[in-house]
Scaffold this motif. Structure first.
Motif, short mmCIF file in Angstrom:
data_model
loop_
_atom_site.label_atom_id
_atom_site.label_comp_id
_atom_site.label_asym_id
_atom_site.label_seq_id
_atom_site.Cartn_x
_atom_site.Cartn_y
_atom_site.Cartn_z
N GLU A 249 0.84 -1.12 0.14
CA GLU A 249 -0.02 0.04 -0.09
C GLU A 249 1.01 1.26 -0.04
O GLU A 249 0.62 2.11 -0.57
CB GLU A 249 -1.01 -0.04 1.23
N ASN A 250 1.97 1.07 0.69
CA ASN A 250 2.93 2.27 0.95
C ASN A 250 3.34 2.73 -0.94
O ASN A 250 3.23 3.72 -1.14
CB ASN A 250 4.14 2.03 1.66
N ILE A 251 3.91 1.71 -1.39
CA ILE A 251 4.25 1.93 -2.90
C ILE A 251 3.17 2.24 -3.64
O ILE A 251 3.37 3.20 -4.48
CB ILE A 251 4.92 0.60 -3.29
N LEU A 252 2.11 1.78 -3.75
CA LEU A 252 1.01 2.39 -4.38
C LEU A 252 0.37 3.76 -4.13
O LEU A 252 -0.07 4.66 -5.12
CB LEU A 252 -0.11 1.45 -4.29
N ALA A 253 1.04 4.38 -3.05
CA ALA A 253 0.58 5.64 -2.59
C ALA A 253 1.29 6.68 -3.62
O ALA A 253 0.85 7.85 -3.72
CB ALA A 253 1.06 6.06 -1.18
N GLY A 254 2.16 6.18 -4.44
CA GLY A 254 3.00 7.09 -5.11
C GLY A 254 2.16 7.42 -6.47
O GLY A 254 2.32 8.23 -7.20
N GLU A 255 0.93 6.65 -6.77
CA GLU A 255 -0.15 6.81 -7.74
C GLU A 255 -1.20 7.86 -7.41
O GLU A 255 -2.12 8.31 -8.35
CB GLU A 255 -0.62 5.57 -8.11
N ILE A 256 -1.06 8.16 -6.34
CA ILE A 256 -2.08 9.28 -5.70
C ILE A 256 -1.81 10.73 -6.05
O ILE A 256 -0.72 11.05 -5.66
CB ILE A 256 -2.40 9.05 -4.23
N LYS A 257 -2.69 11.43 -6.56
CA LYS A 257 -2.51 12.85 -7.05
C LYS A 257 -3.68 13.76 -6.20
O LYS A 257 -4.70 13.56 -6.53
CB LYS A 257 -2.49 13.16 -8.51
N LEU A 258 -2.98 14.38 -5.36
CA LEU A 258 -3.95 15.23 -4.51
C LEU A 258 -4.32 16.24 -5.38
O LEU A 258 -3.53 17.28 -5.64
CB LEU A 258 -3.36 15.46 -3.16
N THR A 259 -5.49 16.97 -5.18
CA THR A 259 -5.92 18.34 -6.02
C THR A 259 -5.33 19.18 -5.21
O THR A 259 -5.26 19.41 -3.93
CB THR A 259 -7.59 18.21 -6.00
N SER A 260 -5.60 20.37 -5.90
CA SER A 260 -5.11 21.81 -5.04
C SER A 260 -6.04 22.10 -4.12
O SER A 260 -5.70 22.62 -3.10
CB SER A 260 -5.09 22.84 -6.29
N ASP A 261 -7.26 21.73 -4.30
CA ASP A 261 -8.45 22.04 -3.11
C ASP A 261 -8.18 21.02 -1.85
O ASP A 261 -8.02 21.58 -0.86
CB ASP A 261 -9.77 21.61 -3.78
#
Length: 282
Positions: A249-261
């Motif tokens: 799960e840690n490594i897959l967090a690299g695929e998350i893109k948080l929005t500016s909001d």
């Protein structure tokens, strides 16, 4: 998956930390499985140090990486300040190489500043690079003033990374260090990037904003904390876990893109520092 380039190598922005690993025999097989789960999920950078368990972490890493091609991995090790001299560094390096079972480290870090002159440490790191035992070198627990001094030492600009404490609860380096490193094209390796979920009395993972963002992305709060830590282009995080499921799960967090909001909402509840604070260390 987000990547960061360190010493000419393009690496996934989530690596594997190994502090506190290798200390308990009853956890050994599980810890090895966790490191391998991280590698199989896409991690390439594995971070260890001679200080971690007095070599036990290095030995654990050595066992964990046996099934993999060494060239596919990017192994980071660190030398203690007391060993960062002309007389002692190579002996210390050789011991670490033997513990990990490799002929070279991709990156060798000066763990934190001690009494040995910076010029002597850098000169020895440069010499060891010529031997092929290290491909590149960097520093750890350096602040802006330390880096300024480093860059004025002969060979100091060959530094390839700085590894510092950085997470949502310990974001003092947001004041000036991260922008300074961006300005000098120096990647940051963030250790303790999820602060064990709790930092400075603030329970990060149970925060309502973090939980809502996690729900929106279908991920865990820990993964949101990691995604936040690597939101800058030149930041690579090295979470540590002994749980194989969490490692993936840690490594897959690299695929998350948080929005500016989402980033703005996080800043509202965990604001950036408005003044210089002393470098935080664990």
């Amino acid at each position: 998956m987000k990547t960061v380039t360190i010493a000419g190598r393009k690496l996934p922005a989530i690596g594997i930390g190994t502090w506190h690993m290798g200390d308990q025999n009853r956890l050994r097989e599980q810890e090895i499985a966790a490191i391998r789960a991280g590698v199989e999920a896409g991690a390439r950078l594995i971070d260890t140090a001679e200080m971690y368990g007095n070599g036990r972490s290095e030995q654990l890493v050595g066992e964990a990486i046996k099934p993999y091609s060494r060239e596919d991995l990017f192994i980071v090790d660190k030398v203690l300040p007391t060993n960062a001299s002309r007389q002692r560094m190579e002996r210390s390096l050789d011991r670490s190489l033997k513990n990990v079972g490799t002929d070279y480290f991709d990156l060798y870090l000066y763990h934190w500043r001690g009494m040995i002159p910076l010029s002597e440490t850098v000169a020895e790191l440069e010499r060891l690079k010529q031997t092929g035992k290290i491909k590149a070198w960097g520093v750890s627990n350096f602040d802006v003033a330390d880096l300024e001094e480093l860059f004025n030492v002969v060979g100091g600009k060959n530094c390839q990374a700085n590894e510092d404490l950085y997470n949502l609860g310990n974001r003092g380096i947001d004041y000036d260090l991260i922008s300074y490193q961006v300005q000098h094209n120096l990647p940051l390796i963030a250790y303790s990037p999820v602060a064990q979920g709790d930092s400075l009395g603030t329970n990060l993972t149970s925060n309502q904003v973090i939980k809502e963002i996690a729900t929106n992305h279908g991920v865990s709060p820990y993964q949101v904390l990691l995604a936040w830590t690597i939101r800058h282009p030149q930041v690579l995080a090295i979470p540590q876990t002994s749980n194989p499921k969490h490692a993936k799960e840690n490594i897959l967090a690299g695929e998350i893109k948080l929005t500016s909001d989402e980033l703005a909402a996080i800043d509202t509840v965990f604001p950036a520092p408005k003044k210089k604070v002393g470098l935080e260390m664990l």
